[in-house]
Design a protein around this motif. Structure first.
Motif, PDB file in Angstrom:
ATOM      1  N   GLY A   1       0.771  -1.235   0.000  1.00  0.00           N
ATOM      2  CA  GLY A   1       0.000   0.000   0.000  1.00  0.00           C
ATOM      3  C   GLY A   1       0.804   1.288   0.000  1.00  0.00           C
ATOM      4  O   GLY A   1       0.287   2.329   0.376  1.00  0.00           O
ATOM      5  N   ILE A   2       2.082   1.228  -0.392  1.00  0.00           N
ATOM      6  CA  ILE A   2       2.842   2.476  -0.376  1.00  0.00           C
ATOM      7  C   ILE A   2       3.450   2.848  -1.725  1.00  0.00           C
ATOM      8  O   ILE A   2       3.999   3.932  -1.866  1.00  0.00           O
ATOM      9  N   CYS A   3       3.368   1.975  -2.727  1.00  0.00           N
ATOM     10  CA  CYS A   3       4.038   2.325  -3.983  1.00  0.00           C
ATOM     11  C   CYS A   3       3.081   2.955  -4.990  1.00  0.00           C
ATOM     12  O   CYS A   3       3.500   3.720  -5.853  1.00  0.00           O
ATOM     13  N   GLY A   4       1.818   2.629  -4.893  1.00  0.00           N
ATOM     14  CA  GLY A   4       0.834   3.251  -5.773  1.00  0.00           C
ATOM     15  C   GLY A   4       0.731   2.637  -7.145  1.00  0.00           C
ATOM     16  O   GLY A   4       0.116   3.218  -8.028  1.00  0.00           O
ATOM     17  N   SER A   5       1.307   1.448  -7.370  1.00  0.00           N
ATOM     18  CA  SER A   5       1.232   0.900  -8.734  1.00  0.00           C
ATOM     19  C   SER A   5       0.003   0.042  -8.999  1.00  0.00           C
ATOM     20  O   SER A   5      -0.369  -0.119 -10.151  1.00  0.00           O
ATOM     21  N   CYS A   6      -0.638  -0.519  -7.971  1.00  0.00           N
ATOM     22  CA  CYS A   6      -1.590  -1.601  -8.214  1.00  0.00           C
ATOM     23  C   CYS A   6      -3.032  -1.154  -8.404  1.00  0.00           C
ATOM     24  O   CYS A   6      -3.937  -1.886  -8.064  1.00  0.00           O
TER      25      CYS A   6
ATOM     26  N   PRO B   1     -14.067  -2.302  -2.956  1.00  0.00           N
ATOM     27  CA  PRO B   1     -15.084  -1.833  -2.009  1.00  0.00           C
ATOM     28  C   PRO B   1     -14.548  -1.386  -0.647  1.00  0.00           C
ATOM     29  O   PRO B   1     -15.291  -0.780   0.110  1.00  0.00           O
ATOM     30  N   GLN B   2     -13.301  -1.688  -0.331  1.00  0.00           N
ATOM     31  CA  GLN B   2     -12.789  -1.320   0.999  1.00  0.00           C
ATOM     32  C   GLN B   2     -12.196   0.076   0.937  1.00  0.00           C
ATOM     33  O   GLN B   2     -11.282   0.340   0.154  1.00  0.00           O
ATOM     34  N   LEU B   3     -12.717   0.991   1.751  1.00  0.00           N
ATOM     35  CA  LEU B   3     -12.260   2.381   1.698  1.00  0.00           C
ATOM     36  C   LEU B   3     -10.881   2.512   2.363  1.00  0.00           C
ATOM     37  O   LEU B   3     -10.549   1.796   3.294  1.00  0.00           O
ATOM     38  N   GLY B   4     -10.106   3.446   1.847  1.00  0.00           N
ATOM     39  CA  GLY B   4      -8.836   3.784   2.484  1.00  0.00           C
ATOM     40  C   GLY B   4      -7.727   2.767   2.304  1.00  0.00           C
ATOM     41  O   GLY B   4      -6.756   2.770   3.054  1.00  0.00           O
ATOM     42  N   THR B   5      -7.848   1.873   1.315  1.00  0.00           N
ATOM     43  CA  THR B   5      -6.771   0.919   1.054  1.00  0.00           C
ATOM     44  C   THR B   5      -6.551   0.805  -0.442  1.00  0.00           C
ATOM     45  O   THR B   5      -7.458   1.040  -1.235  1.00  0.00           O
ATOM     46  N   ALA B   6      -5.324   0.406  -0.807  1.00  0.00           N
ATOM     47  CA  ALA B   6      -5.029   0.126  -2.206  1.00  0.00           C
ATOM     48  C   ALA B   6      -5.458  -1.305  -2.521  1.00  0.00           C
ATOM     49  O   ALA B   6      -5.736  -2.096  -1.616  1.00  0.00           O
ATOM     50  N   THR B   7      -5.465  -1.627  -3.820  1.00  0.00           N
ATOM     51  CA  THR B   7      -5.921  -2.958  -4.255  1.00  0.00           C
ATOM     52  C   THR B   7      -5.144  -4.080  -3.558  1.00  0.00           C
ATOM     53  O   THR B   7      -5.718  -5.103  -3.200  1.00  0.00           O
ATOM     54  N   CYS B   8      -3.842  -3.862  -3.326  1.00  0.00           N
ATOM     55  CA  CYS B   8      -3.023  -4.914  -2.733  1.00  0.00           C
ATOM     56  C   CYS B   8      -3.417  -5.209  -1.286  1.00  0.00           C
ATOM     57  O   CYS B   8      -3.131  -6.285  -0.766  1.00  0.00           O
ATOM     58  N   GLN B   9      -4.094  -4.231  -0.638  1.00  0.00           N
ATOM     59  CA  GLN B   9      -4.482  -4.445   0.762  1.00  0.00           C
ATOM     60  C   GLN B   9      -5.921  -4.927   0.882  1.00  0.00           C
ATOM     61  O   GLN B   9      -6.439  -5.103   1.979  1.00  0.00           O
ATOM     62  N   LEU B  10      -6.564  -5.095  -0.265  1.00  0.00           N
ATOM     63  CA  LEU B  10      -7.928  -5.617  -0.284  1.00  0.00           C
ATOM     64  C   LEU B  10      -7.832  -7.136  -0.228  1.00  0.00           C
ATOM     65  O   LEU B  10      -7.063  -7.735  -0.976  1.00  0.00           O
TER      66      LEU B  10
ATOM     67  N   VAL C   1      -2.973  -2.437 -17.189  1.00  0.00           N
ATOM     68  CA  VAL C   1      -1.847  -1.527 -16.990  1.00  0.00           C
ATOM     69  C   VAL C   1      -2.065  -0.249 -17.802  1.00  0.00           C
ATOM     70  O   VAL C   1      -2.304  -0.320 -19.004  1.00  0.00           O
ATOM     71  N   VAL C   2      -2.014   0.907 -17.124  1.00  0.00           N
ATOM     72  CA  VAL C   2      -2.138   2.179 -17.835  1.00  0.00           C
ATOM     73  C   VAL C   2      -0.856   2.992 -17.644  1.00  0.00           C
ATOM     74  O   VAL C   2      -0.092   2.765 -16.700  1.00  0.00           O
TER      75      VAL C   2
END
Lengths: 272, 260
Positions: free
Chosen positions: A80-85, A96-105, A133-134
């Motif tokens: 949750g710290i790199c911002g790539s996922c 659906p989980q607020l306040g987390t990146a996809t990797c922490q879901l 990937v964008v």
């Protein structure tokens, strides 16, 4: 692009909880100029302890075993710290989980039998490279325009030589938590990058060290942003999608500084 | 600047334009357009509020509201000729409407360019509400209603019993027609929804960022929209409920009236 680490292979993982049988609808697009479409995959036997990315790893392992092309998705730190996922999961940026990146879901947020739709971020400024990937380098163009302070680097200065009040430090740090994942752009109905830019503006504009370039920075970053992205109408979707919970108030701050930048006598910017 | 090595090259969505002279260059930017929308929005909110407040005089009877209608033409009269001040206000309002609508149109175009491809799956909105997502539609309803309203109660072309200067009579007749009363109520619902998002987001567009105002902004938006809604829809409802009825009211005549 996707890698697997032995734990998610299924044979070595210890399943304490449920396993889910999922149906995935994933955007498949072989290249930037190719046609894309949603493709359905059945994925039985997903441990609820898996993260969302581990679930995609599992899918890719099975695709590779069947000699099919794995789903390309961007990932790096998985904490949750790199911002790539970033990806759009059932119409929500990072799911659906607020306040987390996809990797922490984690898959325990889903139920067996669920259909999960997965799409890349969609914005004119985020052209699709492949599948999920964008190219998010438009965000880098914004930071290049002014997301820095110019200092003559020398020996480290005395740490407490510039007093920073606690509320200022807190607000600046909250803004600086932005990981540049692009979820704000993806979630915004207007495809605006206002929250990203505002976070990058605010964490410098709030601090004493950022004052020298405050107005030139704001003007340059906002105008660079507007070359690529839409405009802000304060829906608040960006704030809700942000894995770092960056506040909409940063946008208010940036708007104020932008308008002020147009009227400020820059020769007086050094005065308190 | 680093070169974009990606196989999916970046495209600018905004065409490069010549910079306008200061301070008009502010309006060239989207943030500046939002600022202009907020400033004109404040002007329009002020108009809508005092328009509603003045119309409440209808509850004091025909003499009061018709006198008030004449007074609007007489504001600043010894200093300026009659109706000049009213026309200055009207010109300001027309300009505010024009800027507000042009900015809305330009920003909508920009936003469509920024998201040319929609998501294939249905969006699950978390924060965006009905008001924020329908601004352009409620705005269009309000502007269409505005022309109907002018034709009905200012120009009189849609009001067969229109008597110039007899505000009370015109309102009572117009709202006694059920479809017209319904149009006013529906249009004012759209206006209230529009105001709800506008009165909140104008603080953000103007950059009013004091944390002490965060809770106030929402309360202000809800309160302002409710007051406008309740005041405005009370008129057609009062006429339909026979609380306001016209029994031969006449236009106000000042003692020294020399014609219009």
């Amino acid at each position: 692009m996707s890698q697997t680490n032995g734990q998610t292979g299924g044979q070595t993982a210890v399943h304490h909880g449920r396993t889910l049988d999922l149906k995935l609808c994933i955007w498949r697009q072989p290249g930037p100029r190719a046609e894309g479409r949603m493709v359905e995959y059945d994925l039985p036997g997903v441990s609820e302890d898996m993260s969302f990315l581990e679930m995609l790893d599992l899918l890719n392992e099975r695709l590779i075993a069947k000699e099919q092309e794995p789903v390309a998705f961007e990932h790096d730190c998985r904490e949750g710290i790199c911002g790539s996922c970033g990806m759009m999961i059932n119409g929500q940026a990072h799911g659906p989980q607020l306040g987390t990146a996809t990797c922490q879901l984690h898959m325990r947020k889903f139920n067996s039998g669920d259909v999960i739709e997965i799409e890349p971020w969609r914005a004119a400024a985020f052209p699709i490279v492949r599948d999920l990937v964008v190219n998010r380098s438009a965000l880098d163009r914004i930071v290049e325009a002014g997301g820095y302070i110019s200092v003559t680097a020398g020996a480290a200065p005395e740490a407490n030589i510039i007093p920073v009040p606690k509320p200022v430090a807190d607000a600046a740090f909250d803004a600086a938590a932005c990981i540049g994942c692009g979820a704000c752009v993806a979630a915004c109905p207007n495809g605006a990058a206002q929250l990203f830019t505002a976070a990058k503006v605010a964490h410098l504009n709030l601090l004493p060290q950022g004052q020298a370039e405050r107005f030139s920075r704001t003007e340059a970053m906002v105008e660079r942003m507007e070359e690529f992205f839409g405009s802000c109408t304060f829906h608040g979707e960006c704030e809700a999608a942000c894995p770092k919970r960056i506040s909409l108030e940063n946008i208010v701050l940036m708007n104020g500084d932008y308008v002020r930048a147009k009227f400020k006598n820059r020769r007086l910017a050094g005065r308190r | 600047m680093q070169q974009d090595q990606s196989s999916a090259p970046l495209r600018r969505v905004q065409p490069a334009r010549r910079r306008w002279p200061w301070p008009l260059d502010l309006y060239q930017s989207a943030v500046g357009k939002k600022w202009a929308m907020a400033v004109t929005g404040v002007m329009l909110l002020g108009f809508v509020f005092f328009h509603m407040l003045g119309n409440l005089k209808v509850y004091l009877g025909p003499a009061q509201i018709n006198h008030y209608g004449e007074w609007l033409r007489d504001i600043a009269v010894p200093a300026l000729p009659r109706t000049v001040f009213l026309w200055l206000l009207r010109c300001g309002l027309i300009a505010a409407f024009a800027v507000h609508m042009h900015a809305a149109y330009a920003l909508t175009r920009m936003n469509h360019r920024a998201r040319p491809t929609k998501y294939a799956s249905e969006r699950d909105y978390v924060a965006a509400n009905f008001a924020s997502r329908t601004m352009r539609w409620t705005g269009i309803i309000v502007i269409l209603f505005l022309f109907f309203h002018l034709a009905d109660l200012t120009w009189g072309s849609l009001n067969p019993h229109f008597v110039r200067g007899n505000v009370y009579h015109n309102m009572a007749y117009s709202f006694s027609r059920v479809p017209v009363a319904a149009i006013y109520i529906v249009a004012n619902l759209a206006l209230a929804v529009h105001i709800f998002h506008g009165a909140w987001s104008l603080f953000a567009s103007l950059g009013v960022s004091n944390p002490k105002l965060v809770a106030f902004r929402r309360r202000f938006a809800v309160g302002f929209a409710s007051i406008i809604l309740l005041g405005n829809i009370s008129f057609p409802i009062a006429v339909q409920a026979h609380i306001i009825e016209d029994h031969g009211s006449t236009p106000y005549h000042a003692p020294t009236e020399q014609g219009r």
